[in-house]
Scaffold this active site. Structure first.
Site, mmCIF file in Angstrom:
data_model
loop_
_atom_site.group_PDB
_atom_site.id
_atom_site.type_symbol
_atom_site.label_atom_id
_atom_site.label_comp_id
_atom_site.label_asym_id
_atom_site.label_seq_id
_atom_site.Cartn_x
_atom_site.Cartn_y
_atom_site.Cartn_z
ATOM 1 N N SER A 109 -0.351 -8.224 -0.074
ATOM 2 C CA SER A 109 -0.808 -7.881 1.275
ATOM 3 C C SER A 109 -0.953 -9.151 2.118
ATOM 4 C CB SER A 109 -2.122 -7.084 1.201
ATOM 5 O OG SER A 109 -2.396 -6.459 2.445
ATOM 6 N N GLU A 207 7.177 -4.463 2.378
ATOM 7 C CA GLU A 207 6.260 -3.341 2.157
ATOM 8 C C GLU A 207 5.187 -3.426 3.224
ATOM 9 O OE1 GLU A 207 2.825 -3.330 1.052
ATOM 10 O OE2 GLU A 207 2.716 -5.514 1.219
ATOM 11 N N HIS A 276 1.055 -1.220 -1.389
ATOM 12 C CA HIS A 276 -0.258 -0.571 -1.345
ATOM 13 C C HIS A 276 -0.145 0.826 -1.956
ATOM 14 C CE1 HIS A 276 -0.490 -3.734 1.707
ATOM 15 N NE2 HIS A 276 -1.797 -3.659 1.635
#
Length: 305
Positions: A109, A207, A276
């Protein structure tokens, strides 16, 4: 590339929060997972600090990171959570210290910014995988996601196929190269900085979470117009969670991917459970990989030595 040493039972891992504040109780819930792997856990001095939307000041977070990199007893640094803030201390990181003390760095992330900066400044392979407070402490953290940590104990060639999840081919082909990337919105934030993501002759992973289709469209359009997408050898599309549009009229996220990738001229596959999501397939960034649409496989060489 520089490969960190593998872990052994009895080793100590360090836990620090480089971005958003992590709940200490959630961190404590995740510690037994590592103890069951035969590891000891040492928390950073400022791991539970809160400074607005950050886990302490930039200097406090940087201090925890440098302390753990320099500590010879800590063999890996597993980040507590993402959020926002890693980019704020990246210019102050002592990259020579990191280069001289190569160890496992694990997170994803917002950690994408740190992964990118460290790889491009030092050549160190780092790991994109679930973190303590945001993932491991959650009741739906699953066995498969946990099993991905085994690659840290023994050099392991990873193979992703439709045995794990359905995969969709956007453009056909076969390629190989260094695997780079991570969170799409964080990658965009590196543009125009000294840490701008280098995609040339690389296989790019993207992502994200919570980005509506029009936002993903905007980000991909920027990568296209800047010439970045033309530089990549292949593209791996990981999980895009919570992308439902609030607009009355909208494309789906799949339609956006088809628009940008169906005739790009390099192999592109979507559907990878990387990001995620659970299960979460963890990967070494900077390692050599092969992507083939003919057998729908991503093969990644080991990230430790």
């Amino acid at each position: 590339m520089i490969f960190p040493n593998r872990l052994c039972k009895g080793d100590t891992i360090g836990v620090m929060a480089p971005a958003g504040p992590a709940d200490l109780e959630d961190i404590k819930k995740a510690i037994p997972f590592f103890e069951n792997l035969g590891l000891c856990v040492q928390l950073g001095q400022h791991v539970d600090n809160v400074y607005g939307y950050l886990a302490g000041t930039d200097q406090e977070r940087l201090e925890d990171f440098h302390d753990m990199v320099a500590n010879p007893n800590i063999k890996a640094i597993i980040f507590a959570r993402g959020g926002y803030g890693t980019a704020r201390f990246v210019p102050s990181v002592n990259y020579e210290l990191v280069r001289c003390n190569p160890k496992i760095l694990w997170g994803y992330s917002d950690i994408t910014y740190l992964h990118t900066a460290i790889r491009q400044q030092t050549g160190l392979v780092t790991f994109h995988g679930p973190m303590l407070a945001s993932d491991i402490a959650k009741p739906h953290f699953d066995y498969f996601s946990g099993s991905m940590f085994k690659q840290l104990f023994q050099p392991t060639c990873l193979i992703y196929s439709e045995y794990i999840s359905p995969l969709y081919v956007h453009d056909a082909g076969e390629t190989e190269g260094q695997l780079v990337g991570g969170n799409l919105s964080v990658l965009l934030s590196t543009m125009g900085t000294p840490y701008e993501i280098d995609m040339k002759d690389k296989i790019l992973l993207i992502e994200d979470i919570g980005e509506e289709p029009y936002r993903v469209d905007s980000m991909l359009n920027q990568l296209k117009m800047s010439g970045k997408l033309r530089e990549a050898r292949g593209i791996v599309i990981g999980d895009f969670a919570n992308t439902e549009s609030k607009l009355k009229h909208s494309f789906t996220i799949e339609e956006v991917f088809n628009d940008y990738f169906s005739n790009i001229g390099i192999p592109v596959i979507s559907g990878f459970k990387i990001g995620h999501c659970f299960p979460h397939f963890s990967i070494p960034l900077g390692a050599y990989a092969k992507l083939s649409t003919y057998n729908k496989q991503l093969i990644i060489e080991p990230g430790v030595r």
